[in-house]
Design a protein around this motif. Structure first.
Motif, mmCIF file in Angstrom:
data_model
loop_
_atom_site.group_PDB
_atom_site.id
_atom_site.type_symbol
_atom_site.label_atom_id
_atom_site.label_comp_id
_atom_site.label_asym_id
_atom_site.label_seq_id
_atom_site.Cartn_x
_atom_site.Cartn_y
_atom_site.Cartn_z
ATOM 1 N N ALA A 1 0.848 -1.201 0.000
ATOM 2 C CA ALA A 1 0.000 0.000 0.000
ATOM 3 C C ALA A 1 0.880 1.246 0.000
ATOM 4 O O ALA A 1 2.013 1.215 0.483
ATOM 5 N N LYS A 2 0.330 2.319 -0.538
ATOM 6 C CA LYS A 2 1.112 3.562 -0.618
ATOM 7 C C LYS A 2 0.974 4.412 0.642
ATOM 8 O O LYS A 2 1.779 5.312 0.885
ATOM 9 N N THR A 3 -0.102 4.144 1.381
ATOM 10 C CA THR A 3 -0.312 4.900 2.624
ATOM 11 C C THR A 3 -0.817 3.938 3.705
ATOM 12 O O THR A 3 -1.298 2.844 3.391
ATOM 13 N N ILE A 4 -0.725 4.383 4.942
ATOM 14 C CA ILE A 4 -1.294 3.595 6.041
ATOM 15 C C ILE A 4 -2.800 3.444 5.822
ATOM 16 O O ILE A 4 -3.362 2.353 5.984
ATOM 17 N N ALA A 5 -3.442 4.555 5.428
ATOM 18 C CA ALA A 5 -4.899 4.542 5.205
ATOM 19 C C ALA A 5 -5.275 3.419 4.242
ATOM 20 O O ALA A 5 -6.180 2.616 4.506
ATOM 21 N N GLU A 6 -4.560 3.347 3.145
ATOM 22 C CA GLU A 6 -4.852 2.344 2.120
ATOM 23 C C GLU A 6 -4.632 0.924 2.677
ATOM 24 O O GLU A 6 -5.414 0.008 2.396
ATOM 25 N N ALA A 7 -3.585 0.763 3.468
ATOM 26 C CA ALA A 7 -3.255 -0.578 3.996
ATOM 27 C C ALA A 7 -4.318 -1.095 4.947
ATOM 28 O O ALA A 7 -4.681 -2.273 4.919
ATOM 29 N N VAL A 8 -4.826 -0.216 5.813
ATOM 30 C CA VAL A 8 -5.650 -0.697 6.931
ATOM 31 C C VAL A 8 -7.152 -0.653 6.668
ATOM 32 O O VAL A 8 -7.939 -1.187 7.459
ATOM 33 N N THR A 9 -7.552 -0.053 5.572
ATOM 34 C CA THR A 9 -8.956 0.327 5.398
ATOM 35 C C THR A 9 -9.968 -0.810 5.564
ATOM 36 O O THR A 9 -11.052 -0.596 6.081
ATOM 37 N N ASP A 10 -9.640 -2.009 5.124
ATOM 38 C CA ASP A 10 -10.622 -3.098 5.283
ATOM 39 C C ASP A 10 -10.020 -4.313 5.994
ATOM 40 O O ASP A 10 -10.406 -5.453 5.746
ATOM 41 N N ALA A 11 -9.074 -4.056 6.918
ATOM 42 C CA ALA A 11 -8.384 -5.160 7.604
ATOM 43 C C ALA A 11 -9.112 -5.562 8.891
ATOM 44 O O ALA A 11 -9.696 -4.727 9.578
ATOM 45 N N ASP A 12 -9.055 -6.864 9.199
ATOM 46 C CA ASP A 12 -9.610 -7.358 10.471
ATOM 47 C C ASP A 12 -8.588 -7.218 11.600
ATOM 48 O O ASP A 12 -8.937 -7.123 12.766
ATOM 49 N N LEU A 13 -7.307 -7.273 11.202
ATOM 50 C CA LEU A 13 -6.210 -7.149 12.169
ATOM 51 C C LEU A 13 -5.167 -6.225 11.569
ATOM 52 O O LEU A 13 -4.792 -6.391 10.404
ATOM 53 N N ILE A 14 -4.729 -5.257 12.353
ATOM 54 C CA ILE A 14 -3.627 -4.403 11.909
ATOM 55 C C ILE A 14 -2.458 -4.640 12.854
ATOM 56 O O ILE A 14 -2.582 -4.467 14.068
ATOM 57 N N GLN A 15 -1.318 -5.072 12.296
ATOM 58 C CA GLN A 15 -0.143 -5.337 13.120
ATOM 59 C C GLN A 15 0.880 -4.237 12.899
ATOM 60 O O GLN A 15 1.412 -4.083 11.800
#
Lengths: 358, 358
Positions: free
Chosen positions: A70-84
């Motif tokens: 992902a290019k941003t944190i926003a993009e990475a986490v947007t539909d995740a069940d777990l964020i590490q």
């Protein structure tokens, strides 16, 4: 509780280790790491992790999850069940990153921090929307093989978040241990720090070399700690008289001048040079990649052998390993496309006539 | 350098462990222990050790050495090549026993003390005849399985005595590591003391239970320490940047408030009760004998699996284990009486007529 999509923020040794464990469990991962080398580093770790998992599952691995950069944190986490979160251990950086994660992650996602020392209470103050879903989820390297994960909640963490986190990490083959009270460095790193500090004195004072110290561990108590911990080992050492006897005998030793208790060795260039050069003497014959390979082969071997002891029930990490390999094996079998022959046989099977029923 | 006759002075958990290792290597042992229960205790340890060695050598064990219970120290040591002292850790008692050993042992015998903390210089002052042959030879429980033995010389110890001691202990499958400078508690117990002290704080402060602490070890860093030590593990963790990078990153942590550095927890009844009851919760389902059996099964399994890794060359304790099992296997084969069938075949073989030669 199982998950289908995870995000990784930070892709160093620990972050990439998480990515590997998640992908090999068939979970899609979206990763954010500003390092231009991140992709290469993650794929190196994946290569090692795949090799280790192939030892565990010679008949084939489950279908890997999909990895997206992902290019941003926003993009990475947007539909995740777990964020590490696995960024460097600086509180200001943790605050910045966790605030951003909090802003964009689904409200019911769990945010796990890989910090090895910072208290969750000190981190979650930066999360304005949902600080209640932050837990420390502290793993040990290599994350894709070592099962332990220390779970620590902060002042604002909901008990439910801890329960959900335990289930999620257990679902990817891990052993979550919930720490009862929040302290810096939790439990594992407290023990490691104590031993590390003592080790630095021993090297600095010329009592032994790093290789000799390592040998004393790996030909000695390390073999015990792979299967029983300190207290259970001592219970057995106490013999028929048991734990109380052991403590009566060894408690007083604590007052003896047996460790460099009062001070920390100065961590100067001289000490760093001494350790680095002794470490070269010990290990320069192998590259880091070769050592990783040997380490992983040994870890899989140890867990595998422990999965067969105790009357076949397995013991400690081995009992868990047994279940994990079984589950991954089922996942792998499920992915297999029906073979041509099997498909033919199925097609040839006469379809029961409904008429018969009537 | 191999030996044929050893003496054991003291037959507790450690002394009996030495006896077991020596007997199973085919060495005769004469033991002195005034405890009326000594014979029963030694035979219990022997039972466990035999079971463990049968796992290593399913085709049969070497012929066991002969065990004799001596009535005095003099009688035990009089014709021994190695005298292993394993009496309780009190300097006055060590002095008394070592003086007696010194008086009656052959001049060229090695005297090894199992002390886990007392400096050899402080012990050998009691030896009026031959203090130069005293070394600390500090093993870890269970002595018949764990290969490590720390060798420490005192001010009066001859370098030759250390060399001979190394050879003797290596000849019974051990890994002797010579400690470079004499300090109390040497290396292994310094590390163990540091971790133990920290563990007591963690339990006392209610951060975790003894079972949780043990799990964090045996599902975590214990699995690493069974095969690589602390420094080699960290070298690998440093990744491509190596040891220097690792230390630059983690050195400063030493200054953080991450361990209970400054004090020792008071070892009062309350703490003893807390630990003993938590230990019961963790382990009371097994007897000490059952736990020993599981521990030994796991140790043999781990060493066996490590004997096969690293392209079949074995790694760490595994590489040593491989050689040890091979050597014991040869010893075992050598003892085997010729089978009836083989004897018959031999008898039937025509004896070459000398006449032919003429």
């Amino acid at each position: 509780m199982t998950i289908t999509k995870a995000a990784a923020v930070g892709g160093g040794v620990i972050g990439a280790g998480w990515v590997a464990r998640l992908l090999l469990n068939g979970i899609d991962v979206s990763i954010f790491d500003p390092d231009p080398e991140a992709s290469r580093k993650v794929s190196e770790v994946m290569k090692g992790a795949r090799r280790a998992y192939k030892r565990m599952l010679p008949d084939g691995l489950p279908k890997e999850g999909k990895l997206t950069f992902a290019k941003t944190i926003a993009e990475a986490v947007t539909d995740a069940d777990l964020i590490q979160e696995s960024v460097p251990e600086r509180l200001d950086l943790k605050h910045k990153v966790l605030a951003e994660i909090d802003l964009h992650a689904p409200a019911n996602a769990i945010v796990g921090s890989s910090t090895s020392g910072i208290k969750p209470s000190d981190m979650q103050v930066a999360m304005k929307k949902h600080p209640e879903r932050l837990v420390v989820a502290h793993p040990f390297n290599p994350v894709y093989l070592l099962p332990i994960v220390e779970i620590v909640g902060g002042a604002q963490t909901f008990p439910e978040a801890i329960e959900v986190a335990k289930e999620i990490y257990a679902s990817i083959g891990m052993k979550p241990v919930v720490i009862r009270k929040e302290i810096e460095a939790f439990v594992g790193d407290r023990l490691l720090e104590a031993a590390w500090r003592e080790a630095l004195w021993l090297i600095k004072d010329g009592i032994c070399s790093v290789e000799e110290l390592d040998d004393i561990m790996r030909y000695g108590f390390g073999l015990r700690w792979a299967q029983m911990g300190m207290f259970q080992v001592y219970r057995v050492a106490g013999g028929e008289a048991g734990m109380r006897h052991f403590m009566a005998q060894f408690g007083p030793c604590l007052k003896w001048p047996w460790t460099k208790l009062m001070d920390v060795p100065e961590f100067n260039d001289e000490l760093v040079d001494l350790i680095a050069s002794q470490s070269d003497d010990q290990s320069a014959q192998w590259s880091i990649r070769e050592l990783e390979k040997i380490r992983d082969e040994n870890l899989v071997g140890i867990m595998d052998v422990l999965s067969k002891t105790n009357k076949g029930k397995g013991w400690g990490a081995g009992a868990l390993h047994k279940d994990y390999v079984k589950r991954l094996g089922k996942l792998a079998a499920a992915k297999k496309p029906v073979s041509k022959a099997a498909a033919k046989a199925k097609a040839a099977k006469p379809v029961k006539k409904k008429a018969k029923k009537a």
